[in-house]
Structures are given as structure tokens and as C-alpha cells.
Scaffold this active site. Structure first.
Site, PDB file in Angstrom:
ATOM      1  N   TYR A  37       0.864  -1.172   0.000  1.00  0.00           N
ATOM      2  CA  TYR A  37       0.000   0.000   0.000  1.00  0.00           C
ATOM      3  C   TYR A  37       0.905   1.228   0.000  1.00  0.00           C
ATOM      4  O   TYR A  37       1.634   1.476   0.962  1.00  0.00           O
ATOM      5  CB  TYR A  37      -0.901   0.016   1.234  1.00  0.00           C
ATOM      6  CG  TYR A  37      -2.025  -0.988   1.198  1.00  0.00           C
ATOM      7  CD1 TYR A  37      -3.282  -0.643   0.726  1.00  0.00           C
ATOM      8  CD2 TYR A  37      -1.820  -2.298   1.642  1.00  0.00           C
ATOM      9  CE1 TYR A  37      -4.316  -1.559   0.692  1.00  0.00           C
ATOM     10  CE2 TYR A  37      -2.850  -3.230   1.611  1.00  0.00           C
ATOM     11  CZ  TYR A  37      -4.090  -2.851   1.136  1.00  0.00           C
ATOM     12  OH  TYR A  37      -5.108  -3.764   1.100  1.00  0.00           O
ATOM     13  N   HIS A  69      -4.255  -2.874  -7.877  1.00  0.00           N
ATOM     14  CA  HIS A  69      -5.534  -3.425  -7.418  1.00  0.00           C
ATOM     15  C   HIS A  69      -6.578  -2.357  -7.134  1.00  0.00           C
ATOM     16  O   HIS A  69      -7.739  -2.491  -7.498  1.00  0.00           O
ATOM     17  CB  HIS A  69      -5.337  -4.284  -6.178  1.00  0.00           C
ATOM     18  CG  HIS A  69      -6.615  -4.878  -5.675  1.00  0.00           C
ATOM     19  ND1 HIS A  69      -7.331  -4.327  -4.631  1.00  0.00           N
ATOM     20  CD2 HIS A  69      -7.336  -5.929  -6.113  1.00  0.00           C
ATOM     21  CE1 HIS A  69      -8.431  -5.037  -4.436  1.00  0.00           C
ATOM     22  NE2 HIS A  69      -8.460  -6.016  -5.307  1.00  0.00           N
ATOM     23  N   HIS A  70      -6.183  -1.300  -6.461  1.00  0.00           N
ATOM     24  CA  HIS A  70      -7.135  -0.205  -6.277  1.00  0.00           C
ATOM     25  C   HIS A  70      -6.405   1.111  -6.057  1.00  0.00           C
ATOM     26  O   HIS A  70      -5.227   1.138  -5.681  1.00  0.00           O
ATOM     27  CB  HIS A  70      -8.141  -0.496  -5.143  1.00  0.00           C
ATOM     28  CG  HIS A  70      -7.618  -0.340  -3.754  1.00  0.00           C
ATOM     29  ND1 HIS A  70      -7.564  -1.370  -2.846  1.00  0.00           N
ATOM     30  CD2 HIS A  70      -7.133   0.738  -3.079  1.00  0.00           C
ATOM     31  CE1 HIS A  70      -7.075  -0.950  -1.694  1.00  0.00           C
ATOM     32  NE2 HIS A  70      -6.809   0.339  -1.813  1.00  0.00           N
ATOM     33  N   HIS A 145      -2.892   0.458  -4.067  1.00  0.00           N
ATOM     34  CA  HIS A 145      -2.651  -0.896  -3.574  1.00  0.00           C
ATOM     35  C   HIS A 145      -2.106  -1.745  -4.709  1.00  0.00           C
ATOM     36  O   HIS A 145      -2.761  -1.906  -5.746  1.00  0.00           O
ATOM     37  CB  HIS A 145      -3.957  -1.503  -3.041  1.00  0.00           C
ATOM     38  CG  HIS A 145      -3.829  -2.927  -2.610  1.00  0.00           C
ATOM     39  ND1 HIS A 145      -4.902  -3.784  -2.544  1.00  0.00           N
ATOM     40  CD2 HIS A 145      -2.750  -3.665  -2.224  1.00  0.00           C
ATOM     41  CE1 HIS A 145      -4.495  -4.981  -2.134  1.00  0.00           C
ATOM     42  NE2 HIS A 145      -3.193  -4.926  -1.949  1.00  0.00           N
ATOM     43  N   HIS A 221     -16.546  -3.107  -2.131  1.00  0.00           N
ATOM     44  CA  HIS A 221     -15.117  -3.457  -2.160  1.00  0.00           C
ATOM     45  C   HIS A 221     -14.806  -4.482  -1.079  1.00  0.00           C
ATOM     46  O   HIS A 221     -15.283  -4.383   0.054  1.00  0.00           O
ATOM     47  CB  HIS A 221     -14.266  -2.203  -1.944  1.00  0.00           C
ATOM     48  CG  HIS A 221     -12.784  -2.479  -1.921  1.00  0.00           C
ATOM     49  ND1 HIS A 221     -12.093  -2.876  -3.033  1.00  0.00           N
ATOM     50  CD2 HIS A 221     -11.876  -2.423  -0.921  1.00  0.00           C
ATOM     51  CE1 HIS A 221     -10.811  -3.034  -2.729  1.00  0.00           C
ATOM     52  NE2 HIS A 221     -10.671  -2.772  -1.447  1.00  0.00           N
ATOM     53  N   HIS A 223     -11.758  -8.071  -0.223  1.00  0.00           N
ATOM     54  CA  HIS A 223     -10.465  -8.662  -0.566  1.00  0.00           C
ATOM     55  C   HIS A 223     -10.620 -10.156  -0.861  1.00  0.00           C
ATOM     56  O   HIS A 223     -11.715 -10.636  -1.121  1.00  0.00           O
ATOM     57  CB  HIS A 223      -9.451  -8.359   0.531  1.00  0.00           C
ATOM     58  CG  HIS A 223      -8.966  -6.938   0.490  1.00  0.00           C
ATOM     59  ND1 HIS A 223      -7.654  -6.580   0.332  1.00  0.00           N
ATOM     60  CD2 HIS A 223      -9.644  -5.761   0.556  1.00  0.00           C
ATOM     61  CE1 HIS A 223      -7.530  -5.263   0.309  1.00  0.00           C
ATOM     62  NE2 HIS A 223      -8.731  -4.741   0.448  1.00  0.00           N
TER      63      HIS A 223
END
Length: 283
Positions: A37, A69-70, A145, A221, A223
Site C-alpha cells: 500500500y 488493485h485499487h 494498492h 469493495h 479482498h
């Protein structure tokens, strides 16, 4: 889930005089470990008058499409001077550890959200996110991320987002409410359907909004262990309906969904987000 019959974006048009502003990282190392991150403080565009942000599109570096990823862009609204980070060329940090300066970590008001599999976000004709006025953020804090389970080495990244802004102001100011966030819960191993509820209570919405507010879209959202997400709406202890749900959540395919009929949220309402997790085969 693949939303083949559900509308994923607004059909609003972009004015001819609209301008764009890019927020990207610059040549950031993607380390050869599973997840990173990365957080970076960014300057907000200096505008002489109020503009509305009406569109956000991802700018994901082609070679890193499966790793970024985001991206979340937060606003800093406390009027504190953070220019010394730029003067010292020290604007980037690993998020969520002791390396993260407190005056950057406190910037947690979400402005832009994108996740893998998602496309552009187009605001409806009735609303836009305001920049340039008294409600404008002082700085951005950008979180990226990187998900690198194959431990690929030698990669660097320049991804980000592009904002489209217009002086042709919409009737209403838009904002993002983030609810249901989970930090540090323990999910038992080898669980087929572990459920966790996160509630934004009536006290919560009373702090977040001061007048009736229209919800015109949602971005669920989760994981890797997430299998299902549902957000439900309550008023005076009674459920009014589902705000949004994904019965077959896919970590690698996440999308903003636009509501053709907005949902009215009142101060004092509650929102419950239920996440279902599967950890079978994980110890």
C-alpha cells in the site's frame, strides 16, 4: 459478478469547455512481495473559481494492469500546510505503518475510488464534486494498492486517475460516504461462510449528513476471502431495502454501479454492510 443487464455508469454528457487534471504516481517501485500500500500527498489544482468534477477515469499503466488493485484519492480538509513535503521531495510513504506521517494519515475523506476491473465514473447531470471553493480540499492523499502474488520483480508504476472538471456547475454537490470498512478482524480458518456486519448507525449518519441526501451509485469493495457483500438501508429500526449487493463477489472484477433511481438517505438512518467470507483451505 458480471453486470450484463445492470447500468454501470451515468449517461451524462461532458461539456465542450471541460478540463482534465491527472493524479498519478511517478516511477514507483512495485516490490517483489505480495502486497504493498503506497501513499503519496498530492497538490490540488489551483482554480480561480468553483469547478465541478463530473468524470473520473483510471490511468493504469498497461504492463501493470493485473497488479494495480485499487486507487483511492482522499482529501485533506484541515487547512494545515503540507508544502514542506514537496520542498523536500519527500511526498511518498508506505501506508499503515510507522513511516506514515500523522498529518498525511489523517486525510481520510474519500473523493475518488477505483478498483481492478472497474472503468470510468461519470457523475449524473444533477451533481458534481466541487473544487476551487471553500469546500475544496487543501491537498490530496493518494493510496495505491499493489497486489503481486506472483512476486514479480523489476516493475515500476506510473498509474493514477484523470479528473474531468467543468465550470458549468450542476445543481448539487456530490460526495462519497465510506461505510462498512473493516480493519483487523479475525476470520477463522477453513470457514465456508463467515459473516461480518458493520453498521453506520443513526448517530453515524447524523454526523455525516445534515439534510436529505440522494445516493446515486455504489462501489462495493472487499479482498481475497470475500464472497458476497450486501449493503442495506434502515430507518427507525425498519429495513427499507437493499442499497447494493453482489452475490458472487470477484476480487479481480470490481465496478461502480449507477442507480437510475437514487435512494434517499436521511439523517438518522442506518446502513448495515454484511460481508461473507470463505477461507476453506486456508490455515
Amino acid at each position: 459478478s458480471l453486470y450484463l443487464r445492470r447500468k454501470l455508469g451515468s449517461s451524462a454528457t461532458i461539456p465542450d469547455d471541460a478540463i482534465t487534471y491527472d493524479i498519478t504516481v511517478q516511477n514507483i517501485e512495485i516490490p517483489a512481495y505480495h502486497t504493498r500500500y503506497y501513499c503519496e500527498v498530492k497538490k490540488v489544482p489551483k482554480l480561480k473559481e468553483i469547478y465541478h468534477m463530473i468524470k473520473v477515469e483510471p490511468l493504469i499503466q498497461k504492463e501493470n494492469l493485473g497488479i494495480v488493485h485499487h486507487i483511492i484519492v482522499y482529501g485533506c480538509y484541515d487547512k494545515k500546510d503540507r508544502d514542506h513535503y514537496f520542498a523536500n521531495n519527500n511526498t511518498g510513504f508506505d501506508c499503515y505503518n510507522g513511516n506514515m506521517p500523522r498529518d498525511i494519515d489523517v486525510c481520510r475523506s474519500p473523493i475518488i475510488v477505483w478498483a481492478i476491473g472497474g472503468g470510468e465514473t461519470l457523475y449524473p447531470e444533477e451533481a458534481g464534486f466541487a473544487f476551487g471553493g471553500p469546500s475544496s480540499p487543501d491537498y490530496f492523499m493518494m493510496e495505491v494498492h499493489y497486489d503481486n502474488p506472483q512476486l514479480i520483480s523489476g516493475k515500476r508504476d506510473n498509474s493514477g486517475v484523470r479528473l474531468t472538471l467543468t465550470k458549468d456547475l450542476r445543481p448539487n454537490n456530490a460526495a462519497i460516504i465510506g461505510t462498512g470498512a473493516v480493519y483487523g478482524i479475525t476470520i477463522p480458518p477453513n470457514s465456508k461462510n463467515f459473516q461480518h456486519n458493520a453498521i453506520c448507525s443513526s448517530d453515524c449518519t447524523n454526523q455525516l449528513i445534515k439534510e436529505p441526501t440522494k445516493i446515486f451509485g455504489a462501489y462495493l469493495h472487499g479482498h481475497l476471502a470475500t464472497r458476497k457483500v450486501i449493503a442495506r438501508h434502515f430507518r427507525n429500526g425498519k429495513e427499507l431495502g437493499v442499497i447494493d449487493e453482489d452475490e458472487h463477489y470477484d476480487f479481480n472484477y470490481q465496478q461502480y454501479k449507477h442507480f437510475e433511481t437514487p435512494i434517499e438517505l436521511l439523517p438518522g438512518d442506518s446502513i448495515m454492510v454484511t460481508c461473507h467470507y470463505n477461507t476453506e483451505g486456508r490455515n
